[in-house]
Every structure is written in structure tokens, then in C-alpha cells.
Design a protein around this motif. Structure first.
Motif, PDB file in Angstrom:
ATOM      1  N   LYS A  26       0.840  -1.186   0.000  1.00 49.14           N
ATOM      2  CA  LYS A  26       0.000   0.000   0.000  1.00 49.14           C
ATOM      3  C   LYS A  26       0.883   1.247   0.000  1.00 49.14           C
ATOM      4  O   LYS A  26       1.991   1.245   0.530  1.00 49.14           O
ATOM      5  N   LYS A  27       0.372   2.297  -0.607  1.00 51.13           N
ATOM      6  CA  LYS A  27       1.094   3.562  -0.598  1.00 51.13           C
ATOM      7  C   LYS A  27       1.013   4.158   0.799  1.00 51.13           C
ATOM      8  O   LYS A  27      -0.056   4.224   1.382  1.00 51.13           O
ATOM      9  N   GLU A  28       2.163   4.574   1.309  1.00 56.39           N
ATOM     10  CA  GLU A  28       2.181   5.137   2.653  1.00 56.39           C
ATOM     11  C   GLU A  28       1.392   6.447   2.682  1.00 56.39           C
ATOM     12  O   GLU A  28       1.419   7.227   1.734  1.00 56.39           O
ATOM     13  N   SER A  60      15.338   0.095   8.292  1.00 61.31           N
ATOM     14  CA  SER A  60      15.245   0.492   9.697  1.00 61.31           C
ATOM     15  C   SER A  60      14.575   1.848   9.901  1.00 61.31           C
ATOM     16  O   SER A  60      14.112   2.133  11.008  1.00 61.31           O
ATOM     17  N   MET A  61      14.536   2.697   8.894  1.00 64.26           N
ATOM     18  CA  MET A  61      13.853   3.982   9.031  1.00 64.26           C
ATOM     19  C   MET A  61      12.404   3.913   8.573  1.00 64.26           C
ATOM     20  O   MET A  61      11.557   4.656   9.051  1.00 64.26           O
ATOM     21  N   GLU A  62      12.109   3.019   7.631  1.00 67.68           N
ATOM     22  CA  GLU A  62      10.772   2.944   7.056  1.00 67.68           C
ATOM     23  C   GLU A  62       9.920   1.831   7.659  1.00 67.68           C
ATOM     24  O   GLU A  62       8.693   1.863   7.558  1.00 67.68           O
ATOM     25  N   GLY A  63      10.564   0.832   8.252  1.00 67.63           N
ATOM     26  CA  GLY A  63       9.818  -0.300   8.778  1.00 67.63           C
ATOM     27  C   GLY A  63       9.250  -1.205   7.706  1.00 67.63           C
ATOM     28  O   GLY A  63       8.406  -2.056   7.991  1.00 67.63           O
ATOM     29  N   PHE A  95      -2.458   7.938  14.492  1.00 72.99           N
ATOM     30  CA  PHE A  95      -1.118   8.301  14.047  1.00 72.99           C
ATOM     31  C   PHE A  95      -0.868   7.739  12.649  1.00 72.99           C
ATOM     32  O   PHE A  95      -1.410   6.701  12.279  1.00 72.99           O
ATOM     33  N   ILE A  96      -0.019   8.434  11.899  1.00 77.56           N
ATOM     34  CA  ILE A  96       0.452   7.895  10.619  1.00 77.56           C
ATOM     35  C   ILE A  96       1.630   6.975  10.917  1.00 77.56           C
ATOM     36  O   ILE A  96       2.646   7.407  11.480  1.00 77.56           O
ATOM     37  N   VAL A  97       1.489   5.708  10.564  1.00 77.34           N
ATOM     38  CA  VAL A  97       2.507   4.687  10.842  1.00 77.34           C
ATOM     39  C   VAL A  97       2.981   4.103   9.519  1.00 77.34           C
ATOM     40  O   VAL A  97       2.172   3.708   8.686  1.00 77.34           O
ATOM     41  N   SER A 109      -3.509  11.057  10.982  1.00 77.53           N
ATOM     42  CA  SER A 109      -4.072  10.037  10.099  1.00 77.53           C
ATOM     43  C   SER A 109      -5.542  10.328   9.788  1.00 77.53           C
ATOM     44  O   SER A 109      -6.311  10.754  10.651  1.00 77.53           O
ATOM     45  N   THR A 110      -5.924  10.060   8.538  1.00 78.83           N
ATOM     46  CA  THR A 110      -7.298  10.314   8.097  1.00 78.83           C
ATOM     47  C   THR A 110      -8.153   9.071   7.907  1.00 78.83           C
ATOM     48  O   THR A 110      -9.377   9.176   7.894  1.00 78.83           O
TER      49      THR A 110
END
Length: 565
Positions: free
Chosen positions: A83-85, A333-336, A472-474, A554-555
Motif C-alpha cells: 500500500k502507498k504510505e 530500519s527507518m521505514e519499517g 497516528f500515521i505509521v 491520520s485520516t
């Protein structure tokens, strides 16, 4: 530009593409003008079958057979739908840029009237060591919030960690310890399986090894630094990964930096993910190879650039490349995010390139057996030419490894700078790795390894779903124990980290230039050592601090179904 000659179609290692017909790679208008309509039609016609991974995530398998460059049929490719972040709103992005702009503007005005002094006593005539924008950024942006980083600890980095409180009398120029100890739940260390501990089998085994073998060899492996324990470790690593052989090193960062130049050189072509770690980037630069960057985890973009490079060859000479290699990470490690390994293997086989996978964060943390991203996707270990990983995360130790074929490892034993010049791994560190790896493999511990793997998976799914549910945006994959929570503004990032620390939660804030300007975040690293009570405490404080900071951006609609651990 005149069309490339037919002889330039064999530009991968060993000239494997000689038999590929020209019309398959280059149409009449050139590669860049391939019909998008035809590509879309092919995508529609390709049959796919939905499957579920062992971890519950949804994927699909193409049932259409893929043909390699040599004409052989390859197994169906497993396609993971990423999915697009979620992006921040234009409102948040505007104020993020404005924040950095104000900080830089104030810095330029201040230094115009009061220029910084770079002169040192007794060094008249020397060129300043610290010059340029990096030094300016450090003085005027990073210094103001540096208390959020480089924090001093005085305990084992387990589930609970002891922070030494610091204060600054001059806005970050100097930091002084107050003598106070702050006990926090640790979500900043890469202690994925909880082996960073000072009690238990790993500690006892390392203690005995220290008494019998000492703490260092004081010599490189090629001189007098090879010990029986190193050979035992390398044998266990190769068994754990399911490959022919392995070689180990005393430092994880150096494993990439000092070995890539031994494998690659001028005239070689490398395709590197845009979010690859600094050790990979530095190692590729030192190798002298030509590096092309593809979009993060985008197999389509990789294949397009790879085909184009095969057709046109070296940009100056138009001669074939000596070899081509794809370099990716298991978990970023930064993006998960988790790398799309099945598609990278498909592309590697199709174009006869080599595949280098850095499993620093994924080995031990992914897969039903802890075997990393290869185990996670159920891929054949032989499909990855070069396995790289570190022991600093899931194994609670230090160092790194490279694994693969015997020919590769034999070459590195005599050509790697890390073997020739660096001291070999400390014996008690090697024993820590052996004991923890044997526990993961089930060779000892009475199921302790399986319990830790299951605990980490449950903690990851529970924490990620709860944080998303809060608004939150995760970023990242649902199975990744690295959980980046996007905060964007530098002031919000600093406040978030400080407030959580005051409430007993120690994490890591990340901002520009480690991320893009609109990528400020706090990164939570989950562990099998965390209990549900610890996670609930963390989530309670995260929700409260998020409300204070106003950073729940987050929406998407929230899922009303209760989230269970």
C-alpha cells in the motif's frame, strides 16, 4: 542517438543475454517508448492467485510462468501488494518547511552579525576542519534539540533501561550529567528477541568463554586471530541460513563497507534501493562500481532501469558491464518496510544478475524460524547470492556475517580487508552469538527460541494496530518490529521524545537529514522482552503525548473491532 548495436545486449555477468532476440528488448521507437497500453493489457490478462502468508498478511501469486533470459521457465513470482504510505496534509507539509526555513534564516542572521570563530589556538594558518552547510546546520538546528539523541545509559539495554539525566546551561552547546537515573521502558534499542540481558544462558556462556579464552585475539583472522570458536560460529551460521558457508566479522557496519569493494569494482553495475543503509552506500562508493538508484521497494522501477542499462551498456564506452548486482535490505530500519524479495528474485533470475540482501534488521526478527526475509517468504536460500547480516540486533551481540557459496566465502577469506586488517571477533561475543542462535534454532533452551519469536510477532501486530487506531500515521509492513510514527515538524519531534522520556518511555526521534524534510518521526523498536503490560503503558503515554502535541494526522476511518494481544 543511434540505436544500440546488437552486441550490446549482453551486458550482465558472464554475457548470459546473447540469445535474447532484439525485438524482445528494444522496439522500433526504443525502449523508453514501449506501449503503456500493451503493458496494462498484459497485467490484466496475467492470472493471479491470492494466498495468505504464515504471518497472516495477504499476497498474490502469479500463475503465469516467467521466462528467463536464457529461455528457461521460472517459477511463478509472488507479488506483494504494498500500500502507498499515507502522506501528511499540505497544511502540515507547509509548516514543516516553514519551521526549517525560520531556523535557518535566524541562523544566517545571527552569524552575519556574529560570525562563528573557527580559529584554534596555536593553529594559525590551518584550514578550518569544520566548514560548510553541515557545520552551519549542526550549530543552528541540531544543537537546539541534541538532548533527544546521544543519550547516556548505565544498564543493560533490555526491556527496561536506565537513562542518565542531562541538563544544558547554554542551549545545547554542552551537556552535563545531573547524577539522576531515569528508569524507562526501552523502545529505542534493536533488541528484537530480548537477548541483551545480564542473566541467563547467554550471559553464563559468555562469562565462561571470557575466563577461558580472554576478551580479544589482538590479531586479524589471516594472521593469528582465527580460533576454534570462530569456525564453530561460521559453521552454525551457514546451517542456520541454509547455505554452503559463511564468514564472520567483528563489526556490522564494516561488514558492508569492507566487503563490497572485494566483490565489486570499476566496470560493475549496481542497482541500490533509495533507502539503503549508509554502510551499503559507503561500501558501494569505495568499490568504484557504477550505482543506479531505484525507487524504494519498487520492482517495476528496478526492472525498467535494469533493462535500459543492459541495452545501452556503460554510459561512456557502451561496452558490456562486467557484472550486475541488486542490493536491498530485508527490513529498512527507518521505514519499517520489508523488501519485496520474491519479485527481486524473479528479476535476478530473468536478467542473470546477482542479488545482495542485507538482513541486519530482519535476521532473527522475521520468519517462522527467525531466518529473516528469506524465511519469511519461504524462498530458497540459494536464490540469494550474497546473504549479509549483523549480530548486533536479534542476537544481542556485535559483528556481522556474509554467507553464500563456498567459492564466494573462500574469495572473501583472502580478499576482504576486514579479514586482513581488522582484529577478529572477540571470543565472548562469538559465544553470545552461538548460544542465542542455538536457542533460536531449538538446539537448546527447551522451546525458548520459538517462544521469543512468537512473542515478538504478537507484540508487533498488537502495537502497530493500536497506534494506527489512535490516529497516528505509521509506516512500514504489519510484520515489521520497527514502527515509525510520523511527526513531521522538528519541534513536535523534540517535544514528543522529551515528553515520553519524562513519562518513562525511552525512544528514538529521527529527522532531517536522516530522513527527508517532511519525514520527521519517532521510531519504536519492539522486542520479545516487552510484556503486554509494558506495551499498554507505552501506548497510554503515546496517546496522551500525541494529544498534547496535536500530531495524530491520520485520516483513514478507525476500525471499531477491539484489538487483542
Amino acid at each position: 542517438m543511434s540505436p544500440p548495436r546488437r552486441g550490446h545486449l549482453n551486458m550482465v555477468a558472464h554475457s548470459e543475454l546473447d540469445q535474447v532476440p532484439r525485438q524482445k528488448l528494444l522496439n522500433q521507437q526504443g525502449y523508453s517508448s514501449c506501449s503503456k497500453e500493451n503493458a496494462a493489457a498484459n497485467d490484466i490478462q496475467e492470472p493471479e492467485e491470492k494466498i495468505c502468508h504464515q504471518n497472516g498478511s495477504i499476497a498474490s501469486i502469479s500463475t503465469k510462468l516467467t521466462t528467463s533470459a536464457s529461455g528457461e521457465s521460472l517459477p511463478p513470482a509472488k507479488k506483494i501488494f504494498h500500500k502507498k504510505e499515507e502522506d501528511c496534509s499540505l497544511f502540515v507539509a507547509f509548516f514543516t518547511f516553514l519551521s526549517y526555513g525560520v531556523l535557518l534564516l535566524v541562523g544566517y542572521v545571527k552569524e552575519f552579525f556574529n560570525p562563528p570563530s573557527t580559529k584554534e589556538k596555536n593553529r594559525e594558518g590551518y584550514v578550518p576542519l569544520y566548514i560548510g552547510f553541515e557545520s552551519f546546520y549542526t550549530r543552528n538546528v541540531y544543537r537546539r534539540i541534541q538532548d533527544c539523541w546521544n543519550r547516556t545509559i548505565c544498564s543493560v539495554p533490555g526491556a527496561i533501561i536506565d537513562l542518565m539525566e542531562r541538563t544544558t546551561p547554554d542551549y545545547g552547546w554542552t551537556m552535563k550529567l545531573t547524577g539522576k537515573i531515569i528508569k524507562c521502558i526501552n523502545v529505542g534499542s534493536y533488541n528484537y528477541l530480548g537477548f541483551a540481558e545480564n542473566v541467563g544462558p547467554c550471559h553464563d556462556a559468555a562469562e565462561e568463554t571470557t575466563k577461558s579464552l580472554g576478551v580479544t585475539t589482538c590479531s586479524p583472522r589471516l594472521e593469528l586471530g582465527s580460533m576454534e570458536i570462530h569456525q564453530k560460529l561460521e559453521s552454525l551460521v551457514s546451517e542456520f541460513l541454509g547455505v554452503e558457508d559463511a564468514i564472520t566479522f567483528g563489526m556490522g557496519f564494516a561488514t558492508n563497507v569492507l566487503n563490497l569493494p572485494s566483490i565489486l569494482g570499476p566496470g560493475c553495475l549496481v542497482f541500490s534501493d533509495e533507502f539503503n543503509h549508509a554502510s551499503l552506500i559507503l561500501g558501494l562508493r569505495l568499490s568504484g562500481a557504477t550505482v543506479k538508484v531505484f525507487r524504494h521497494n519498487d520492482a517495476q522501477d528496478l526492472e525498467k532501469k535494469l533493462r535500459e542499462a543492459i541495452i545501452y551498456g556503460h554510459p561512456r564506452t557502451r561496452r558490456p558491464w562486467k557484472k550486475a548486482m541488486i542490493v536491498v535490505e530485508g527490513i529498512y530500519s527507518m521505514e519499517g518496510s520489508i523488501c519485496d524479495l520474491p519479485n527481486f528474485i524473479r528479476i535476478k533470475k530473468k536478467y542473470k544478475t546477482y542479488l545482495y540482501v542485507d538482513e541486519a534488521h530482519s535476521i532473527g526478527a522475521l520468519g517462522p524460524h527467525g531466518g529473516g526475509v528469506v524465511d519469511y517468504f519461504g524462498a530458497d536460500p540459494k536464490d540469494v547470492d550474497i546473504h549479509m547480516g549483523t549480530f548486533t540486533k536479534s542476537f544481542g551481540a556485535a559483528g556481522g556475517y556474509i554467507a553464500g557459496s563456498k567459492d564466494l566465502i573462500n574469495h572473501l577469506r583472502v580478499a576482504s580487508h576486514a579479514q586482513i586488517y581488522a582484529a577478529s571477533m572477540s571470543p565472548p561475543v562469538a559465544e553470545q552469538i552461538i548460544t542465542s542462535m542455538a536457542t533460536i534454532m531449538g538446539k537448546q533452551g527447551n522451546g525458548e527460541g520459538e517462544r521469543r519469536l512468537n512473542q515478538l510477532a504478537r507484540n508487533t501486530h498488537y502495537f502497530r494496530r493500536r497506534v494506527k487506531h489512535m490516529g497516528f500515521i505509521v509506516y512500514g509492513n504489519d510484520d515489521s518490529p520497527v514502527v515509525p510514527v510520523l511527526l513531521y515538524l522538528p519541534a513536535v519531534t523534540a517535544m514528543f521524545v522529551r515528553e515520553l522520556t519524562n513519562r518513562g518511555v525511552a525512544g528514538v526521534g529521527v529527522g532531517f537529514p536522516a530522513t527527508k524534510i517532511t519525514g520527521g518521526r519517532m521510531r519504536f523498536c519492539l522486542s520479545a522482552a516487552h510484556t503486554k503490560e509494558m506495551l499498554d503503558k507505552i501506548l497510554e503515554e503515546v496517546e496522551e503525548v500525541g494529544r498534547l502535541c496535536g500530531c495524530r494526522y491520520s485520516t483513514p476511518a478507525k476500525n471499531p473491532v477491539p484489538i487483542e494481544w
